[in-house]
Design an enzyme around this catalytic site. Structure first.
Site, PDB file in Angstrom:
ATOM      1  N   SER A 242       0.668  -1.555  -0.165  1.00 29.16           N
ATOM      2  CA  SER A 242       0.022   0.563   0.008  1.00 29.16           C
ATOM      3  C   SER A 242       0.902   1.079  -0.084  1.00 29.16           C
ATOM      4  O   SER A 242       0.118   2.528  -0.116  1.00 29.16           O
ATOM      5  CB  SER A 242      -1.294   0.316   0.522  1.00 29.16           C
ATOM      6  OG  SER A 242      -0.381   0.121   2.455  1.00 29.16           O
ATOM      7  N   ARG A 243       2.532   0.942  -0.129  1.00 26.06           N
ATOM      8  CA  ARG A 243       2.951   2.181   0.699  1.00 26.06           C
ATOM      9  C   ARG A 243       3.464   2.738  -0.562  1.00 26.06           C
ATOM     10  O   ARG A 243       2.813   5.030  -0.625  1.00 26.06           O
ATOM     11  CB  ARG A 243       4.092   1.981   0.753  1.00 26.06           C
ATOM     12  CG  ARG A 243       4.014   2.061   2.471  1.00 26.06           C
ATOM     13  CD  ARG A 243       5.361   1.268   3.788  1.00 26.06           C
ATOM     14  NE  ARG A 243       5.487   1.512   4.308  1.00 26.06           N
ATOM     15  CZ  ARG A 243       6.016   0.503   5.641  1.00 26.06           C
ATOM     16  NH1 ARG A 243       6.704  -0.551   4.696  1.00 26.06           N
ATOM     17  NH2 ARG A 243       5.326   0.826   6.915  1.00 26.06           N
ATOM     18  N   TYR A 370       1.450   9.236   7.706  1.00 27.72           N
ATOM     19  CA  TYR A 370       0.882   8.004   7.839  1.00 27.72           C
ATOM     20  C   TYR A 370       1.302   7.242   6.630  1.00 27.72           C
ATOM     21  O   TYR A 370       2.161   7.142   6.466  1.00 27.72           O
ATOM     22  CB  TYR A 370      -0.902   8.007   7.273  1.00 27.72           C
ATOM     23  CG  TYR A 370      -1.317   8.610   6.223  1.00 27.72           C
ATOM     24  CD1 TYR A 370      -0.298   9.692   4.845  1.00 27.72           C
ATOM     25  CD2 TYR A 370      -2.383   9.031   6.020  1.00 27.72           C
ATOM     26  CE1 TYR A 370      -0.810   9.622   4.053  1.00 27.72           C
ATOM     27  CE2 TYR A 370      -2.891   9.665   5.393  1.00 27.72           C
ATOM     28  CZ  TYR A 370      -2.596   9.833   3.670  1.00 27.72           C
ATOM     29  OH  TYR A 370      -2.726  10.263   2.793  1.00 27.72           O
ATOM     30  N   GLU A 371       1.125   5.423   6.619  1.00 30.29           N
ATOM     31  CA  GLU A 371       0.929   4.433   6.323  1.00 30.29           C
ATOM     32  C   GLU A 371       2.957   4.509   6.126  1.00 30.29           C
ATOM     33  O   GLU A 371       3.595   3.527   6.159  1.00 30.29           O
ATOM     34  CB  GLU A 371       1.380   4.742   5.142  1.00 30.29           C
ATOM     35  CG  GLU A 371       0.774   3.394   3.951  1.00 30.29           C
ATOM     36  CD  GLU A 371      -0.620   2.761   4.252  1.00 30.29           C
ATOM     37  OE1 GLU A 371      -0.626   1.584   3.498  1.00 30.29           O
ATOM     38  OE2 GLU A 371      -1.887   3.645   4.607  1.00 30.29           O
ATOM     39  N   GLY A 372       3.228   4.949   8.041  1.00 28.87           N
ATOM     40  CA  GLY A 372       4.528   4.103   7.998  1.00 28.87           C
ATOM     41  C   GLY A 372       5.378   5.707   8.375  1.00 28.87           C
ATOM     42  O   GLY A 372       5.712   5.936   7.293  1.00 28.87           O
TER      43      GLY A 372
END
Length: 385
Positions: A242-243, A370-372
């Site tokens: 997803s990144r 977000y997303e890490g």
């Protein structure tokens, strides 16, 4: 490896670019100001088949691949990052199903997700834990042919509008972190599942970001993806795939700000000539263009590599994990830097809400978080070296 755009990808890019300029851009400022989720934008995505870009054809998607998804998110995000997130976050929420579902679950959930009839969200972050997965406290306790979920998730994009939420929960707190969790598909309307606080955000303001509360929420065991104990593996693979979607959103923000700043610099005159002809501005725009294009090449190569992989739980090489994290980190950092420079190019006008670079600068910040977070991405990258 080929990652130049194909004829089909160029046609898609042109179509989404036109759609973004004609249908998305005109209301972007008002949506940001109102900070209310816009179902008209959802319907626009549905009508143009943009939710199913990276879904298998067997389940109603177009099967166009990860690079096509990135192109779509980039073009939408050039004019409205929250609109680009509609597609990127739908992919995120659906990925656990694409990666870990059995055939019955795929047939049950994917067709309506591919069409956009149903929206998806992914619930991982909690009030006490985001990057530190070991501190996650949402529990799933087996009870007959069901699991009882208790806990709170926060900062969940699409959480209040999604028809299904893929939820990460700890099943056995006595076991090591990587063996004690599962991912469940929780459907809208399930008793014990409620939407809590809606967040008032700095950027991507009309995107739906909420708290989710699970109080003795009974979820059928058949809604668990994979086996009990697979949750950590499912979650990590979800984020690997997803990144690039978030990277594409960040790239689109940077590209949109760059395009606007160039157009402004050609029109705005100072000391008898367009400000783009002054070295102080011209060099600034040159640096913005170089960093944006470099980020694009890294992301496109990453997508070209990753779309050759099967979407399942088989092992992903350290190189692929590194590329995924690099693309997210680089694009996020470039988006923040380019939008800040774009505000500077416009001077006082850049600081005014009437001009979109102010919104773009606010929108860019979340892509580093977000997303890490980008700090976590650097940790991931370092561990793969």
């Amino acid at each position: 490896m080929q990652y130049d755009l194909t004829e089909e990808q160029i046609l898609l890019q042109n179509m989404v670019r036109r759609l973004a300029k004609e249908k998305v851009a005109p209301g972007a400022g008002k949506r940001d100001e109102d900070a209310e989720f816009d179902w008209e934008m959802v319907e626009l995505m549905r009508e143009n088949g943009l939710y199913g870009i990276d879904f298998p054809e067997a389940y109603g998607g177009s099967g166009a691949g990860l690079l096509a998804l990135a192109i779509t998110v980039e073009e939408l995000s050039k004019v409205d990052a929250a609109c680009g997130l509609l597609v990127a976050d739908h992919e995120l929420g659906s990925l656990p199903i694409l990666l870990a579902a059995n055939e019955e679950q795929r047939k049950r959930f994917l067709p309506q997700l591919a069409s956009g009839e149903h929206l998806a969200a992914f619930a991982l972050t909690e009030p006490a834990a985001g990057s530190d997965v070991a501190r996650l406290r949402c529990r799933a306790k087996k009870d007959g042919d069901s699991y009882i979920l208790n806990g709170t998730k926060n900062f969940i994009t699409n959480g209040g509008v999604a028809d299904i939420v893929t939820v990460y929960a700890v099943t056995d707190p006595e076991k090591p972190t990587h063996k004690n969790a599962a991912v469940f598909v929780v459907e809208k309307g399930t008793p014990g599942f409620t939407v809590g606080k809606k967040e008032n955000k700095m950027g991507i303001r009309w995107s739906d970001t909420v708290e989710l509360v699970f109080e003795d929420c009974r979820v059928p065991a058949e809604n668990m993806l994979g086996q009990e104990g697979d949750g950590f593996h499912v979650m990590m693979k979800t984020l690997d795939f997803s990144r690039p979607g978030v990277a594409a959103q960040a790239l689109g923000i940077a590209a949109g700000a760059l395009e606007y700043a160039i157009a402004y610099a050609k029109e705005r005159e100072s000391f008898g000539k367009a400000i783009i002809e002054h070295q102080g501005i011209g060099f600034k725009l040159a640096d913005m263009a170089m960093r944006t294009e470099a980020a694009r090449q890294l992301l496109y190569k990453t997508c070209a590599m990753m779309q050759q992989l099967p979407k399942d739980l088989s092992r992903i090489s350290p190189e692929i994990i590194r590329m995924s994290s690099m693309s997210k980190c680089v694009c996020g950092d470039v988006a923040m830097w380019v939008t800040t420079e774009a505000v500077q190019v416009l001077g006082g006008y850049g600081y005014i809400k009437e001009y979109p670079v102010e919104r773009m600068m606010r929108d860019a910040k979340i892509t580093q978080i977000y997303e890490g977070t980008n700090e976590i991405q650097r940790m991931v990258i370092a561990k793969t070296l």
